[in-house]
Design an enzyme around this catalytic site. Structure first.
Site, PDB file in Angstrom:
ATOM      1  N   GLY A   1      43.964  11.433  58.937  1.00 21.76           N
ATOM      2  CA  GLY A   1      44.529  10.367  58.124  1.00 21.76           C
ATOM      3  C   GLY A   1      43.535   9.979  57.056  1.00 21.76           C
TER       4      GLY A   1
ATOM      5  N   TYR B   1      35.398  13.037  62.190  1.00 23.09           N
ATOM      6  CA  TYR B   1      36.361  13.964  61.576  1.00 23.09           C
ATOM      7  C   TYR B   1      35.605  15.092  60.872  1.00 23.09           C
ATOM      8  CZ  TYR B   1      39.777  15.489  58.014  1.00 23.09           C
ATOM      9  OH  TYR B   1      40.587  16.217  57.181  1.00 23.09           O
TER      10      TYR B   1
ATOM     11  N   CYS C   1      34.802  16.280  53.955  1.00 23.76           N
ATOM     12  CA  CYS C   1      34.176  15.282  54.834  1.00 23.76           C
ATOM     13  C   CYS C   1      33.061  15.891  55.682  1.00 23.76           C
ATOM     14  CB  CYS C   1      35.207  14.642  55.747  1.00 23.76           C
ATOM     15  SG  CYS C   1      36.287  13.510  54.872  1.00 23.76           S
TER      16      CYS C   1
END
Ligand code: NAD
Length: 340
Positions: free
Chosen positions: A83, A156, A127
């Site tokens: 998300g 993540y 990320c």
């Protein structure tokens, strides 16, 4: 006259009910391939165009065994528990993010080898880049070779790094042909725009579309954090070109048009034609600066995205606006019904 026949493949798209996966299915169908999609859910905003769509949980090895059969030529592995900042950076979902996505990738890598799949694409993320290179919003460093020493700022990102390494290890030890892309903030119509998992462009489009003219929208943080955003069509173009190339990666697929979050918000406000202010409020932000570095993708596959951010934002804003109008319309119908 010679008739060119395109090669039709049997392709498996994992995460085909999600944003990028559902767009990818459409693109692969346009190219003439046979497609099987798998996800926990059907696409939210439009019917799937896959030839077969399996509702299944890829954390379950039996499901992976079933959907990855020996007829499959290629896999696009996009399924992940993911998300936007409100989901990934609060810390509340860390265990699920790591556990669920790692299980999916462990199962997929194993079955892809067992079933002799020709090629697997894996969607990693920007990320995974170290936080220490992204402290200065004006000069973030995200070249592919800057990944180590590893220090992602979220679990993540750590899971993405782990799974990159997992697929590369299967490549080395089991000859699994893999392609790995590090996506940088992909956006566009038919992506999550409410409910907590939405990412910055969709969230800001929604806030602007909902705001009364003359009012304001809320932006998390001081608005000076920087990012780049890539429109879905260009993401798919890069993904397909990488898959058809002989370059394994990992390689960035992202835009180099870096903007502050305030600039992004202002661009959306301008598109809306409304007169709105920006109010900064505390919220999860992620790293201070991030931008794609496209030198490697250009060198290896002779392509990089070029579309200006504003072009994709216009389309995305109009789509979210129409979704909102649709919901308002439905509410009116229900209200009228109740009154009668
Ligand atoms: P998305 O959340 O819309 O799609 C992911 C899909 O995976 C969802 O439909 C979800 O239901 C499915 N899924 C999750 N767990 C599953 C399970 N156990 N079994 C079966 N399906 C499951 O996300 P997206 O934006 O389409 O992203 C696709 C991929 O690209 C993800 O791996 C994501 O980490 C990566 N990525 C996306 C972005 C971005 O900006 N959108 C950036 C970097 C990386």
């Amino acid at each position: 006259m010679e008739v060119l026949k395109l090669e039709t493949k049997r392709i498996l798209v994992l995460g085909a009910g999600g944003f990028i996966g559902s767009h990818l299915v459409k693109r692969l169908k346009r190219e003439g391939h046979w497609v099987r999609g798998v996800d926990l859910k059907y696409p939210e905003f439009a019917p799937t165009q896959a030839d077969e769509f399996v509702i299944g949980d890829l954390r379950d090895p039996k499901v992976c065994d079933l959907v990855i059969d020996t007829s499959i030529d290629e896999i696009y592995q996009l399924a992940a528990d993911m998300g936007g900042a409100g989901f990934v950076f609060t810390g509340d979902n860390d265990a699920d993010i790591m556990h669920n996505s790692a299980l999916i990738n462990l199962n997929v890598a194993e079955q892809a080898v067992k079933k002799n799949v020709n090629k697997v694409f894996y969607s990693s993320s920007a990320c995974m880049y170290p936080e220490y290179n992204q402290l200065d919003p004006e000069n973030p460093k995200c070249s592919e070779d800057s990944a180590y020493p590893a220090a992602p700022d979220s679990e993540y990102g750590w899971e993405k790094l782990f799974s990159e390494r997992l697929y590369l290890a299967f490549h080395r030890n089991y000859d699994l042909d893999v392609r790995i892309a590090r996506y940088h903030n992909i956006f566009g119509p038919e992506g999550t725009w409410r409910g907590g998992r939405e990412k910055a462009p969709a969230a800001l489009c929604r806030k602007v579309a909902e705001a009364e003219d003359g009012g304001y929208i809320e932006v998390w943080g001081d608005g000076k954090q920087t990012r780049s955003f890539l429109y879905i069509d260009e993401c798919l173009e890069g993904t397909r070109r990488l898959m058809d190339s002989d370059f394994t990666g990992p390689v960035n697929i992202g835009s180099e048009e870096m903007v502050t979050i305030d600039e992004l918000a202002q661009m959306i406000i301008d598109i809306s034609g409304k007169n709105l202010g920006i109010k900064h409020v505390p919220g999860p932000e992620g790293v201070r600066g991030r931008n794609s570095d496209n030198r490697l993708i250009e060198e290896k596959i002779g392509w990089k995205p070029t579309q200006p951010l504003r072009v994709g934002l216009e389309k995305t804003y109009r789509w979210i606006e129409s979704e909102l109008i649709g919901i308002e319309g439905k509410r009116c119908v229900i209200k009228t019904g109740n009154y009668i």
